[in-house]
Design a protein around this motif. Sequence first.
Motif, PDB file in Angstrom:
ATOM      1  N   THR A 145       0.764  -1.279   0.201  1.00 38.87           N
ATOM      2  CA  THR A 145      -0.066  -0.238   0.064  1.00 38.87           C
ATOM      3  C   THR A 145       0.868   1.413  -0.146  1.00 38.87           C
ATOM      4  O   THR A 145       0.427   2.300  -0.663  1.00 38.87           O
ATOM      5  N   GLU A 146       2.077   1.430   0.551  1.00 38.48           N
ATOM      6  CA  GLU A 146       2.604   2.402   0.688  1.00 38.48           C
ATOM      7  C   GLU A 146       3.568   2.706  -0.567  1.00 38.48           C
ATOM      8  O   GLU A 146       3.866   3.719  -1.111  1.00 38.48           O
ATOM      9  N   ARG A 147       3.804   1.461  -1.335  1.00 39.58           N
ATOM     10  CA  ARG A 147       4.624   1.632  -2.742  1.00 39.58           C
ATOM     11  C   ARG A 147       3.702   1.294  -3.953  1.00 39.58           C
ATOM     12  O   ARG A 147       4.051   0.885  -4.872  1.00 39.58           O
ATOM     13  N   ARG A 148       2.568   1.434  -3.804  1.00 39.95           N
ATOM     14  CA  ARG A 148       1.397   1.341  -4.822  1.00 39.95           C
ATOM     15  C   ARG A 148       1.798   2.384  -5.965  1.00 39.95           C
ATOM     16  O   ARG A 148       1.810   1.908  -6.987  1.00 39.95           O
ATOM     17  N   ARG A 149       2.258   3.605  -5.836  1.00 40.98           N
ATOM     18  CA  ARG A 149       2.454   4.587  -7.100  1.00 40.98           C
ATOM     19  C   ARG A 149       3.829   4.096  -7.521  1.00 40.98           C
ATOM     20  O   ARG A 149       4.030   4.024  -8.969  1.00 40.98           O
TER      21      ARG A 149
END
Length: 718
Positions: free
Chosen positions: A619-623
């Motif tokens: 979720t933190e590295r979705r981008r």
Amino acid sequence: MIRFGLRLAVAGGREALTRLLVIAAAVAVGSGLLLTTLAGVNAVDAQLTRYASIYPSASTGGDADPLWWSTRNDYFHGEQIIRIDVAATGSNTPTPAGIPTTPGPGEFYASPALRELLAAHPADQLSDRYPGRDVGTVAPAGLTSPNTLLAIVGGTPDSVGELPNARQVSDVGDKPALPETTVNLILGVIAGGLLFPVLIFIGTATRLNAARREQRFAALRLVGATPRQISTVAAVEAGAAAVAGTAVGFALFYAFRGRMAGIPFTGMPFFPSDMSLGVLDALMVALGVPVGAAVAAQVSLRRVRISPLGVTRRVTPRAPRAYRLIPIAIGVAVLFFAIGFRPATSDGQTAVFLPALLLIMAGLVFAGPWLTMVGARVMARYASRTATLIAARRLADNPKAGFRAISGIMLALFVTSVAVGVITTIVDNRGPAPVGSTDAGTVTTVFDEKVPSVPDPLFAELRAISGVRSATAIREDPDIMNGGEGGLIACTDLPSAYGRCADGASVIEVPIGLSRWRESASPATVWPAASFTLDELQRLPVGAMVVGTDGSAAAIERVRTVLEVAFPSFWVGPNVPGDFESDFANTLRGWEQLANVIIVASLALGGCSLAVSVIGGLTERRRPFSLLRLSGAPVRVLRRVVALESAVPMLAVAAVAIGMGLLAAHLFLRAQMGYTLVAPQPGFYVIIVVGLAACLAVIASTLPLLERITGPETARSE
């Protein structure tokens, strides 16, 4: 701000609600295990307290008339039977725990497990050892465990007073077996083996989606919120989930407490009432877990407290240094030193071994990030695929984050590897006689008082038992202090299965049990001649009776019964070389089973911690992952990146922890007992492999989330 924090936690949309439920579920599992562990320590204390009441210390005084008491040990089919002989000396004599009244002469009480054995076997194998009237059942208050074999036999003051270790007692129970310092020590050991992974799991869960929260709270800072208000909101949000999870954890504990009590973690099951929680235990979990969750949430926002823009100014953390290996090196060096300079006293040995093991434990956790970094750099150097290189670079960039979720696994595997290595080696060196050997069919009773001679009818009765091959009386050797074997026997009385006499000897020196310590009886053994004549031998008292059988359980138990009836003043009942060793080995195997439970639990918790960590990382590295997908990276490559980031450190940590644990166990055994480490049984490695495979399966179950949360819409800049 408290109301605002609750609103964000509960009504912040589907993402906030999902985060709340995941954290609550994780905290529920962790707090449930925490409660079970604390209740287990209390159960061990209660069990040992009742065990202490079976062996009370001599005490007189007060208004009560003393109670004559003698505790002795017997065996049946390799299981220990505890026999307590008691005799009242007055009308207000104390009553043993678990029975309504003190039995009189010719009466006895039996535990439920012993009553089942008495009913299931012929009288000449067991019940003839307890002549008289069965007057009732021993209640749980007088038993260490539901399967304890215990008989409380009544007698007269004169008869009980003549038994071995007879004493007068005026207080027969309810004295704590474990002082507070000992309980604290047990808690500390268990914390290293199981509680640490639990706390890591809880802490990892409460940090779930920390980066997204940092961005949200940074936005609040930009519109005027103070650091104190942000901390309050974060604490409330994490605390709300932790409170809900802790409540569910209590419900899970009480729902499964009865089933957990029936599992023989320490070699024998507990009573359900033993698995209880003290007020302090309940408060520690009920208050400590939510407070810990709130603290973890606040720590995760330290960059936001520095500046509203702190979340955008992230730099690569400082790389760990090799000096982190120093505690491990010191601990191993101390164990090496102890091999040649072991202290003579038990206190001195504790002062050496315990700090050394604790140093290695702390050193493993301290050195974990450095080991993770080194492994990541090696993986990056030899990477041949894109996924491997990306995973290795990210681990090397922040090894502390990669090691955090698996630190509990490392510590638990080290503790259990030490325990299993030590237990396996001791059991191998002190195990029972091999099945089918002469020793395994030999019943020996050592007399605790002078016995001038053994009547001939007893020999005839023993030899008439089906399966008995020989019956021999061993005389006491008065020269044992000068290096004698301990017993004397005429050559004509030596059974051929136990050896032969030296040439020209008429009287020989033999051990009391006709076999030396750790040396099996054999027809090839040659016994040395003794400096006694046959006439001098007959004037010596009998020290033991040795009866050889075919090894069948029926023959062995019939021989025991005959000898106990003929010689009722025994300290330890007639036993086979291996009865005590089997009981001791079973106790050690119980602790080995507990170690295996810790392995399974720690690996399960580690897998869950990794899963939570993976979900948080996704979720933190979705981008960034979305941008990689837009640039042409297939989803399978991204999945491989996530899997490698989690699996490689876990497998490397497991190998290091097990290796260090077995090394520490070997050094301890060499220093303390002179033993060489015996490799654990294959079951130990099977448990670890299956547990690690389960962890990998849990990690794999989170990978489908990657495709759902990454895509063009996520990569879009607002």
